[in-house]
Design a protein around this motif. Structure first.
Motif, PDB file in Angstrom:
ATOM      1  N   GLY A 141       0.835  -1.193   0.000  1.00 54.15           N
ATOM      2  CA  GLY A 141       0.000   0.000   0.000  1.00 54.15           C
ATOM      3  C   GLY A 141       0.868   1.240   0.000  1.00 54.15           C
ATOM      4  N   THR A 142       0.270   2.386  -0.254  1.00 52.89           N
ATOM      5  CA  THR A 142       1.018   3.646  -0.249  1.00 52.89           C
ATOM      6  C   THR A 142       1.180   4.164   1.171  1.00 52.89           C
ATOM      7  OG1 THR A 142       0.150   4.193  -2.442  1.00 52.89           O
ATOM      8  CG2 THR A 142       1.097   5.998  -1.165  1.00 52.89           C
ATOM      9  N   ASN A 143       0.073   4.275   1.887  1.00 51.73           N
ATOM     10  CA  ASN A 143       0.082   4.716   3.283  1.00 51.73           C
ATOM     11  C   ASN A 143      -0.634   3.678   4.139  1.00 51.73           C
ATOM     12  OD1 ASN A 143       1.265   7.441   2.916  1.00 51.73           O
ATOM     13  ND2 ASN A 143      -0.602   7.811   1.745  1.00 51.73           N
ATOM     14  N   GLY A 179       6.198  -0.274  -3.804  1.00 51.59           N
ATOM     15  CA  GLY A 179       5.463  -0.973  -4.859  1.00 51.59           C
ATOM     16  C   GLY A 179       4.936  -2.306  -4.373  1.00 51.59           C
ATOM     17  N   GLY A 180       5.155  -3.323  -5.174  1.00 52.85           N
ATOM     18  CA  GLY A 180       4.643  -4.649  -4.849  1.00 52.85           C
ATOM     19  C   GLY A 180       5.120  -5.675  -5.853  1.00 52.85           C
ATOM     20  N   ARG A 181       4.782  -5.474  -7.116  1.00 50.49           N
ATOM     21  CA  ARG A 181       5.098  -6.449  -8.163  1.00 50.49           C
ATOM     22  C   ARG A 181       6.584  -6.778  -8.209  1.00 50.49           C
ATOM     23  NH1 ARG A 181       6.472  -5.942 -13.720  1.00 50.49           N
ATOM     24  NH2 ARG A 181       6.450  -3.674 -13.471  1.00 50.49           N
ATOM     25  N   LYS A 205       0.940  -2.285  -6.928  1.00 52.44           N
ATOM     26  CA  LYS A 205       0.674  -2.828  -5.594  1.00 52.44           C
ATOM     27  C   LYS A 205      -0.049  -4.173  -5.695  1.00 52.44           C
ATOM     28  CE  LYS A 205       1.924   1.192  -3.660  1.00 52.44           C
ATOM     29  NZ  LYS A 205       3.121   1.397  -2.842  1.00 52.44           N
ATOM     30  N   ALA A 206      -0.957  -4.289  -6.659  1.00 55.22           N
ATOM     31  CA  ALA A 206      -1.709  -5.530  -6.857  1.00 55.22           C
ATOM     32  C   ALA A 206      -0.809  -6.670  -7.307  1.00 55.22           C
ATOM     33  CB  ALA A 206      -2.827  -5.314  -7.875  1.00 55.22           C
TER      34      ALA A 206
END
Length: 431
Positions: free
Chosen positions: A55-57, A149-151, A187-188
């Motif tokens: 997530g961002t925050n 990020g995430g990916r 993020k996903a």
């Protein structure tokens, strides 16, 4: 004369690129280094169960709350977060206890030949160190917070019990994309095939991203804000939250000692995650939930989230460091009762400086400072940009000197806020 631990940290800081210090130049564009490092130490990430949080925050607070609940439920619980505020060992904990300095020294010694060969970033090394520590300590479960990020985040080689995504906002656009949809898609990227995913709050412009990605991976999707609501009895406190599940009151109230208004959004994802983990066979009773939330600070060492440093003058710090995070903080400042407002602020160069300055209250005296990292914006330059936006004050480079000056000037009925960057908060002496 340095201790082996101090020498080890010097080696890591000096030889490995570190995003917190130098920015985007420290990032590697794929997961190859992390995969190779994990293989070199026996793939420890396969030895424990985990929950993955992006997530961002809000992902840090969410991770700490979840870890505290699992600890209260009787599980040996690992927690990996970043960046640290005071000590490197804050990043890696089991049941709130920081990783031992001996383990840090031994791990780095073990992987030095691979560091030379693979040339990983600082973050990649710390991720693999955390995985190795949790495996060696036989953690029952670990809460793993993504970095950025995430990916392509270094943590994204795990297959968790559950994926949890908090708020999505505009941050690190140069790396993640310049629209909310592009950032949400990054993020996903933590969503894995068949692994349930919780999204803490609906955001109409990006809901379809999570729906699409979760459907593609056959992952059950829950928007926590569809299921739970949290409302305070006292608008200025989270100490008594009324929790509703699909409109029905849950008995009594939940005491949340994290007083940032934004925690009322984060708690929804935590509640949905606990409910889903319980469905998957994890034993988390009502008492573990309540005690885990109420003891989150003492259990996990969480600091810097609307943290009150002094009552008179009312002095608060917060690590919010982007437009979306600071918007919530500015709203909370506006809800306080005070005579005069003093704001001690420092920013890093790669943020939306103009967007942040437009948010900040005009009815305050500012002390412009800079954190002790290379990414910090020069305080004199920040002052010039702020004055162009109608924000007036003076430059006091060092954070604690600025706090001392503001405290000297402020009356007992005034308010002092310290923030703008995680690293400004990290520099506070009495945090």
């Amino acid at each position: 004369m340095f201790t082996p631990y101090e020498e080890t940290l010097q080696y890591l800081y000096k030889n490995l690129p570190m995003f917190q210090r130098i920015g985007a130049a420290a990032l590697k564009p794929d997961l190859t280094n992390t995969i190779q490092l994990c293989e070199a130490v026996g793939n420890p990430q396969s030895s424990f169960k985990c929950v993955h949080v992006a997530g961002t925050n809000g992902k840090g607070s969410t991770s700490h709350m979840l870890a505290s609940i699992m600890q209260e439920a009787g599980y040996k619980t690992g927690l990996y977060t970043s960046p640290h505020l005071k000590s490197f060992t804050e990043r890696i904990r089991i049941n709130g206890i920081e990783i031992s300095r001996d383990f840090v020294v031994k791990f780095v010694k073990q992987v030095k030949p691979h560091i030379t060969e693979i040339q990983p970033s600082f973050f990649e090394i710390t991720v693999v160190m955390a995985f190795a520590y949790f495996a060696s300590m036989q953690a029952d479960i670990a809460i793993i917070e993504t970095g950025l990020g995430g990916r392509l985040d270094s943590t994204n080689i795990i297959v968790p019990e559950l994926s949890l995504i908090t708020n999505i906002g505009m941050d690190h656009q140069d790396l993640l994309g310049n629209t909310l949809e592009k950032i949400a898609r990054e993020k996903a990227g933590i969503i894995k095939r068949g692994v349930p995913v919780i999204v803490s709050q609906r955001q109409l412009e990006i809901d379809q991203v999570f729906e699409e990605v979760s459907a593609m991976h056959a992952s059950p999707l829950i928007f926590a804000s569809d299921v739970f609501t949290a409302s305070p009895r006292d608008n200025n406190s989270n100490m008594a939250l009324t929790i509703r599940r699909r409109g029905v009151n849950l008995k009594d109230t939940l005491a949340l000692p994290l007083n940032g208004f934004y925690q009322r959004k984060n708690i929804l994802g935590v509640l949905a995650a606990v409910e889903r983990l319980s469905m998957q066979g994890w034993s988390i009773n009502d008492n573990a939930l309540r005690e885990g939330i109420s003891r989150v600070i003492s259990n996990t060492g969480l600091r810097g989230r609307w943290q009150v440093l002094r009552e008179r003058p009312f002095t608060v710090c917060d690590t919010a460091h982007n437009v979306d995070g600071l918007k919530d903080v500015v709203e909370q400042i506006a809800a306080q009762v005070y005579h005069n407002l003093y704001v001690i602020i420092g920013l890093v160069k790669d943020k939306d400086i103009s967007g942040i300055l437009k948010l900040l209250p005009r009815n305050a005296k500012y002390f412009f400072c800079q954190a002790t990292i290379p990414r910090a914006m020069d305080a004199h330059h920040l002052k010039a940009l702020a004055e162009a936006q109608g924000l007036n004050g003076e430059v006091i480079d060092e954070v604690n000197a600025a706090i001392a000056k503001a405290t000297e000037e402020a009356g007992e009925d005034d308010m002092i806020f310290i923030g703008g960057s995680t690293f400004v908060v990290a520099d506070i002496d009495n945090l």
